[in-house]
Design a protein around this motif. Structure first.
Motif, PDB file in Angstrom:
ATOM      1  N   GLN A  38     -25.833 -19.675  84.991  1.00 58.23           N
ATOM      2  CA  GLN A  38     -24.569 -18.978  85.247  1.00 58.23           C
ATOM      3  C   GLN A  38     -24.531 -18.538  86.695  1.00 58.23           C
ATOM      4  O   GLN A  38     -25.339 -17.707  87.127  1.00 58.23           O
ATOM      5  CB  GLN A  38     -24.400 -17.773  84.309  1.00 58.23           C
ATOM      6  N   LYS A  42     -18.836 -16.906  87.232  1.00 58.48           N
ATOM      7  CA  LYS A  42     -18.498 -18.104  86.458  1.00 58.48           C
ATOM      8  C   LYS A  42     -19.065 -17.985  85.048  1.00 58.48           C
ATOM      9  O   LYS A  42     -19.862 -17.103  84.747  1.00 58.48           O
ATOM     10  CB  LYS A  42     -19.078 -19.357  87.134  1.00 58.48           C
ATOM     11  N   SER A  43     -18.649 -18.898  84.178  1.00 58.52           N
ATOM     12  CA  SER A  43     -19.165 -18.883  82.810  1.00 58.52           C
ATOM     13  C   SER A  43     -20.436 -19.733  82.733  1.00 58.52           C
ATOM     14  O   SER A  43     -20.713 -20.543  83.617  1.00 58.52           O
ATOM     15  CB  SER A  43     -18.098 -19.389  81.841  1.00 58.52           C
ATOM     16  N   PRO A  44     -21.232 -19.534  81.699  1.00 58.55           N
ATOM     17  CA  PRO A  44     -22.501 -20.264  81.583  1.00 58.55           C
ATOM     18  C   PRO A  44     -22.301 -21.768  81.398  1.00 58.55           C
ATOM     19  O   PRO A  44     -21.342 -22.212  80.789  1.00 58.55           O
ATOM     20  CB  PRO A  44     -23.146 -19.649  80.338  1.00 58.55           C
TER      21      PRO A  44
ATOM     22  N   PHE B  91     -14.852  -9.443  81.706  1.00 60.56           N
ATOM     23  CA  PHE B  91     -14.838 -10.912  81.744  1.00 60.56           C
ATOM     24  C   PHE B  91     -14.995 -11.381  80.302  1.00 60.56           C
ATOM     25  O   PHE B  91     -16.008 -11.086  79.663  1.00 60.56           O
ATOM     26  CB  PHE B  91     -15.991 -11.396  82.632  1.00 60.56           C
ATOM     27  N   ILE B  93     -15.208 -14.494  77.623  1.00 60.89           N
ATOM     28  CA  ILE B  93     -15.562 -15.918  77.618  1.00 60.89           C
ATOM     29  C   ILE B  93     -15.599 -16.423  76.183  1.00 60.89           C
ATOM     30  O   ILE B  93     -16.146 -15.753  75.305  1.00 60.89           O
ATOM     31  CB  ILE B  93     -16.949 -16.179  78.247  1.00 60.89           C
ATOM     32  N   PHE B 108     -18.994 -23.483  77.051  1.00 59.12           N
ATOM     33  CA  PHE B 108     -18.193 -22.325  77.386  1.00 59.12           C
ATOM     34  C   PHE B 108     -16.911 -22.688  78.109  1.00 59.12           C
ATOM     35  O   PHE B 108     -16.862 -23.640  78.897  1.00 59.12           O
ATOM     36  CB  PHE B 108     -19.007 -21.369  78.266  1.00 59.12           C
ATOM     37  N   GLY B 109     -15.881 -21.899  77.841  1.00 63.43           N
ATOM     38  CA  GLY B 109     -14.678 -21.971  78.653  1.00 63.43           C
ATOM     39  C   GLY B 109     -14.946 -21.329  80.004  1.00 63.43           C
ATOM     40  O   GLY B 109     -16.021 -20.792  80.264  1.00 63.43           O
TER      41      GLY B 109
END
Lengths: 111, 117
Positions: A38, A42-44, B91, B93, B108-109
């Motif tokens: 990650q 940002k997303s993983p 955040f 997700i 993941f998005g």
């Protein structure tokens, strides 16, 4: 409470070195193990998975699993500054489909 | 393969309003999707498991009347934050489990950064 534990770091390694990231888990029913990367904000992103004891290699990444010790690790060879990120370990119990994430280890690769 | 698309990526809303976040699996069907919340420099906190065609399963401490989840099809789950307040800023997700040669890993998005003012 089922737990996945990681050292939060930061782990600093020089460019070109091997980075070793470790993870322990408490649920012996865990059957699948994943490493995510990650970047900040940002997303993983899934980078490796493993479900059998031993080593699994994919490019510069090697995942290692020892179910008897409830331990999974990720080795990154020839570390690059672009590898600097937080690495999340996740385990999955197939019976529940639920993923339990560790808190992540922040890796810094120094140029 | 295994692309999960989440929208919007960023939203600012006024306190007291509701916000809907969409999560779509673009190239696979997802009977199960997951919604997470993440605070800065903290790990993912699972909020709920979204099951297609049935009620979501919420984690302990997550208010189901505040965080409404709907999984009406095999490719879409939505999270609605109702009567949002500044403490809901975070955040968010989503992820979906995919059996595409990835060991059952979840994808993941892009995440949604919610700011409530």
């Amino acid at each position: 409470q089922k737990e996945v534990e990681q050292n939060s770091g930061p782990l600093s390694v020089p460019e070109g070195a091997i980075a070793s990231l470790n993870c322990t888990y408490s649920d012996r029913g865990s059957q699948s193990f994943f490493w995510y990367r990650q970047y900040s904000g940002k997303s993983p992103e899934l980078i490796m998975f493993i479900y059998s004891n031993g080593d699994k290699e994919d490019g510069r990444f090697t995942a290692q699993l020892n179910k008897a010790s409830q331990y999974v690790s990720l080795l990154i060879r020839d570390s690059q500054p672009s590898d600097s990120a937080t690495y999340l370990c996740a385990v999955n119990n197939t019976g529940t489909y639920k993923y339990i994430f560790g808190t992540g280890t922040r890796l810094k690769v120094l140029a | 393969g295994a692309v999960v698309s989440q929208h919007p990526s960023r939203v600012i809303c006024k306190s007291g309003t509701s916000v809907k976040i969409e999560c779509r699996s673009l190239d696979f069907q997802a009977t199960t999707m997951f919604w997470y919340r993440q605070f800065p420099k903290k790990s993912l906190m699972l909020m709920a498991t979204s099951n297609e065609g049935s009620k979501a399963t919420y984690e302990q401490g997550v208010e189901k009347d505040k965080f409404l989840i709907n999984h009406a099809s095999l490719t879409l789950s939505t999270l609605t934050v109702t009567s949002a307040h500044p403490e809901d800023s975070s955040f968010y997700i989503c992820s979906a489990r995919a059996n595409l040669g990835t060991g059952g890993g979840a994808f993941f998005g892009q995440g949604t950064r919610l700011t409530v003012v």
